[in-house]
Design an enzyme around this catalytic site. Structure first.
Site, PDB file in Angstrom:
ATOM      1  N   ASN A  10      82.041   3.738  67.185  1.00 14.24           N
ATOM      2  CA  ASN A  10      83.017   2.899  66.505  1.00 14.24           C
ATOM      3  C   ASN A  10      83.097   3.302  65.033  1.00 14.24           C
ATOM      4  OD1 ASN A  10      84.095   0.627  64.977  1.00 14.24           O
ATOM      5  ND2 ASN A  10      83.961  -0.552  66.866  1.00 14.24           N
ATOM      6  N   GLN A  11      84.219   3.875  64.626  1.00 13.12           N
ATOM      7  CA  GLN A  11      84.348   4.373  63.257  1.00 13.12           C
ATOM      8  C   GLN A  11      84.422   3.244  62.230  1.00 13.12           C
ATOM      9  OE1 GLN A  11      84.025   7.576  62.206  1.00 13.12           O
ATOM     10  NE2 GLN A  11      83.442   7.906  64.348  1.00 13.12           N
ATOM     11  N   GLU A  39      74.726   1.621  79.448  1.00 13.13           N
ATOM     12  CA  GLU A  39      75.131   0.388  80.114  1.00 13.13           C
ATOM     13  C   GLU A  39      74.407  -0.786  79.473  1.00 13.13           C
ATOM     14  OE1 GLU A  39      75.483  -1.545  84.600  1.00 13.13           O
ATOM     15  OE2 GLU A  39      74.501   0.392  84.302  1.00 13.13           O
ATOM     16  N   ASP A  73      74.073  -4.891  68.467  1.00 13.35           N
ATOM     17  CA  ASP A  73      74.919  -5.546  69.454  1.00 13.35           C
ATOM     18  C   ASP A  73      75.445  -6.785  68.764  1.00 13.35           C
ATOM     19  OD1 ASP A  73      76.086  -5.544  72.055  1.00 13.35           O
ATOM     20  OD2 ASP A  73      74.900  -7.329  72.499  1.00 13.35           O
ATOM     21  N   SER A  74      76.727  -6.914  68.759  1.00  9.44           N
ATOM     22  CA  SER A  74      77.330  -8.016  68.021  1.00  9.44           C
ATOM     23  C   SER A  74      78.480  -8.597  68.805  1.00  9.44           C
ATOM     24  CB  SER A  74      77.812  -7.536  66.644  1.00  9.44           C
ATOM     25  OG  SER A  74      78.685  -6.434  66.783  1.00  9.44           O
ATOM     26  N   PHE A 156      88.326  -5.124  61.980  1.00  6.57           N
ATOM     27  CA  PHE A 156      88.639  -4.704  63.348  1.00  6.57           C
ATOM     28  C   PHE A 156      88.178  -5.794  64.305  1.00  6.57           C
ATOM     29  CE2 PHE A 156      84.571  -2.986  62.023  1.00  6.57           C
ATOM     30  CZ  PHE A 156      83.709  -3.309  63.067  1.00  6.57           C
ATOM     31  N   TYR A 158      87.758  -8.963  66.325  1.00  5.66           N
ATOM     32  CA  TYR A 158      88.195 -10.354  66.236  1.00  5.66           C
ATOM     33  C   TYR A 158      88.405 -10.815  64.790  1.00  5.66           C
ATOM     34  CZ  TYR A 158      86.660 -10.389  71.102  1.00  5.66           C
ATOM     35  OH  TYR A 158      86.506 -10.112  72.439  1.00  5.66           O
ATOM     36  N   LYS A 179      83.725  -8.439  52.662  1.00  6.12           N
ATOM     37  CA  LYS A 179      83.291  -8.553  54.054  1.00  6.12           C
ATOM     38  C   LYS A 179      81.842  -8.097  54.209  1.00  6.12           C
ATOM     39  CE  LYS A 179      84.131  -6.951  58.744  1.00  6.12           C
ATOM     40  NZ  LYS A 179      84.926  -6.101  59.654  1.00  6.12           N
TER      41      LYS A 179
END
Length: 208
Positions: A10-11, A39, A73-74, A156, A158, A179
């Site tokens: 994810n850039q 996975e 993990d978010s 990006f 949500y 942010k």
């Protein structure tokens, strides 16, 4: 530790990480030559973060043997939806579904929710595996509300529907530096950075 390999493609995420870990080269897993598919079978953010970090650590080539592997993990927990989508945030409605559609569906689900009933939080668990195999995992959150409609072009995921009351804006309307100061990932990355710096300093002193 010569570099950090972050288990992501994810850039948008990697830009945040490089901003916080200035001075240390940060590579994506692809840039480090790791092209595995991971996975996410964990039932908590912490389990998934550790799972990804461990898999990338095992897959690293010898050329990156002095790299610290990190992963996160978010996701977003929406109280009106019983905490969903939670750990399934990235997979909500399918991994290939555009977030514009995901956000619209969430707003439809919350059509009857008003005020405090729209409470939500971003959650981020960060895991790190050191070159010697030691592991660290921690969690940070940011509280907010689901907005009535999307707003903002930044960020990006949500971000366009996550309203931050302290700023009176959605996460997507905040400047990048704003942010990074308040986001779940920014807070978790800074906490991880500080913890790693303390541990590395202690280890260095112990060898002197």
């Amino acid at each position: 530790m010569d570099k950090i390999v972050f288990a992501t493609r994810n850039q948008g995420k990697i830009r945040e990480i490089r901003e916080i870990f200035r001075g240390i080269p940060v590579m994506t897993m692809d840039e480090a030559g790791v092209h595995i598919e991971i996975e996410e079978t964990g039932t908590t953010f912490e389990e998934n973060a550790l799972l990804k970090a461990r898999d990338v650590f095992r897959a690293l080539s010898s050329s990156a043997e002095n790299a610290l592997v990190m992963s996160d993990d978010s996701g977003i927990e929406i109280d009106f939806l019983g905490g969903e989508p939670g750990v399934y945030s990235a997979r909500f409605l399918g991994v290939d579904t555009p977030y514009e559609i995901k956000n619209r569906i969430i707003l439809e689900k919350l059509a009857e929710a008003k005020g405090e009933a729209r409470s939500a939080r971003y959650v981020c668990a960060i895991a790190a595996v050191a070159p010697d195999g030691r592991e660290v995992c921690l969690r940070q959150t940011v509280e907010g509300f689901i907005s009535e409609e999307p707003a903002g072009n930044g960020g990006f995921g949500y971000d366009p529907i996550f309203f931050v009351p302290e700023y009176g804006k959605t996460m997507a309307q905040l400047r990048p530096e704003e942010k990074n100061q308040i986001s779940h990932r920014g807070k978790a990355l800074r906490k991880m950075r500080d913890q790693l710096e303390r541990e590395l300093l202690c280890n260095k002193r112990g060898r002197e």
